[in-house]
Design a protein around this motif. Structure first.
Motif, PDB file in Angstrom:
ATOM      1  N   UNK A 251       6.012 -70.025  35.706  1.00  0.00           N
ATOM      2  CA  UNK A 251       5.704 -69.455  37.016  1.00  0.00           C
ATOM      3  C   UNK A 251       6.224 -68.021  37.132  1.00  0.00           C
ATOM      4  N   UNK A 252       7.440 -67.780  36.654  1.00  0.00           N
ATOM      5  CA  UNK A 252       7.998 -66.424  36.692  1.00  0.00           C
ATOM      6  C   UNK A 252       7.156 -65.461  35.859  1.00  0.00           C
ATOM      7  N   UNK A 253       6.615 -65.970  34.762  1.00  0.00           N
ATOM      8  CA  UNK A 253       5.772 -65.130  33.901  1.00  0.00           C
ATOM      9  C   UNK A 253       4.387 -64.894  34.495  1.00  0.00           C
ATOM     10  N   UNK A 254       3.978 -65.736  35.441  1.00  0.00           N
ATOM     11  CA  UNK A 254       2.642 -65.589  36.028  1.00  0.00           C
ATOM     12  C   UNK A 254       1.539 -66.144  35.150  1.00  0.00           C
ATOM     13  N   UNK A 255       1.824 -67.231  34.449  1.00  0.00           N
ATOM     14  CA  UNK A 255       0.854 -67.801  33.500  1.00  0.00           C
ATOM     15  C   UNK A 255      -0.116 -68.781  34.140  1.00  0.00           C
ATOM     16  N   UNK A 256       0.200 -69.272  35.341  1.00  0.00           N
ATOM     17  CA  UNK A 256      -0.492 -70.443  35.860  1.00  0.00           C
ATOM     18  C   UNK A 256      -1.214 -70.182  37.169  1.00  0.00           C
ATOM     19  N   UNK A 257      -2.195 -71.021  37.413  1.00  0.00           N
ATOM     20  CA  UNK A 257      -2.835 -71.174  38.703  1.00  0.00           C
ATOM     21  C   UNK A 257      -2.814 -72.653  39.058  1.00  0.00           C
ATOM     22  N   UNK A 258      -2.999 -72.945  40.331  1.00  0.00           N
ATOM     23  CA  UNK A 258      -3.129 -74.337  40.710  1.00  0.00           C
ATOM     24  C   UNK A 258      -4.498 -74.825  40.285  1.00  0.00           C
TER      25      UNK A 258
END
Length: 262
Positions: A251-258
């Motif tokens: 999440x901190x890296x910004x790798x994901x979406x819901x």
């Protein structure tokens, strides 16, 4: 000659290697006061080919540094003969280079070069990917506790995943830093390399096997509860904390979406 026919012949001439292959075009040209029609065509042909080579050098700087000017340009000319431009944007010119290398070279030579080409292309894809708001720590903090077990995630549009069997990242880092490239070597263990865009900066990191397997499982559709169950066989009671720690990092890296679907 119809305009469309002339345009097609000009395209064929520009995509060819022979700058003299212009006989069908010459009757339609007028000489200028200081430059003949044939001379102008030669200049345009050379400039067009030079622009294609310049674009590919920009897309694959590490491959260029590894092979050197002459060998790299010879490779690019062979590539352009096999894969001439087929899109109006030069942004897509180098998309088939890795697969071309695998067909053009013997397997032992092709494997590390094609992997490096895929890594460099991953940076291009990540930078140009669609914009989307990543799933954040604040989003997760707002998630009810009973929703955590059912949590599913999807990859951010910019996230590229590459299985590396060679030290391609080390080569890329050295080229980026302008230092001497290390010798190419096979890794003792395959690693998953991630490349993604965070704001306007492309980032990367390599994952250890356990974290890589966990991320791949969640991106394939596993829920957070299912991930914890998989980890329990290896980590026992530490499984939930381990999964939560990885999820926080992603999440901190910004790798994901819901995920779109629950």
């Amino acid at each position: 000659m119809r305009l469309n026919d002339w345009q097609l012949q000009l395209e064929s001439y520009l995509l060819g290697e022979d700058a003299e292959a212009m006989q069908a075009l010459l009757p339609q040209l007028r000489d200028g006061p200081t430059l003949s029609g044939a001379g102008g065509l030669r200049i345009y042909h050379n400039a067009y080919r030079a622009r294609l080579l310049e674009t590919l050098r920009g897309d694959y700087p590490t491959l260029h540094a590894w092979l050197g000017d002459d060998q790299f340009d010879d490779l690019l000319r062979a590539y352009l003969n096999a894969h001439p431009p087929s899109h109006f944007s030069l942004r897509w010119l180098g998309r088939d280079l890795a697969s071309f290398l695998e067909a053009y070279l013997v397997a032992e030579q092709a494997a590390p070069l094609a992997e490096l080409a895929r890594l460099e292309w991953a940076f291009t894809l990540a930078f140009d990917a669609a914009d989307a708001a990543p799933l954040s720590l604040a989003d997760m903090a707002a998630l009810p506790a009973d929703a955590w077990p059912r949590l599913r995630v999807a990859a951010h549009p910019s996230l590229q995943r590459l299985a590396c069997r060679h030290n391609s990242l080390a080569l890329w880092r050295a080229a980026k830093a302008g230092t001497e490239l290390p010798d190419s070597r096979a890794l003792a263990q395959e690693e998953l390399c991630l490349v993604w865009r965070q704001e306007l900066v492309c980032r990367y990191r390599a994952l250890a096997a356990d974290e890589a397997a966990a991320l791949q499982a969640m991106l394939a559709g596993a829920t957070f509860a299912e991930l914890c169950e998989r980890l329990a066989a290896q980590a026992g009671e530490r499984a939930p904390a381990l999964a939560a720690g990885w999820l926080k990092q992603w999440l901190q890296d910004g790798l994901l979406q819901k995920a779109d679907k629950p």
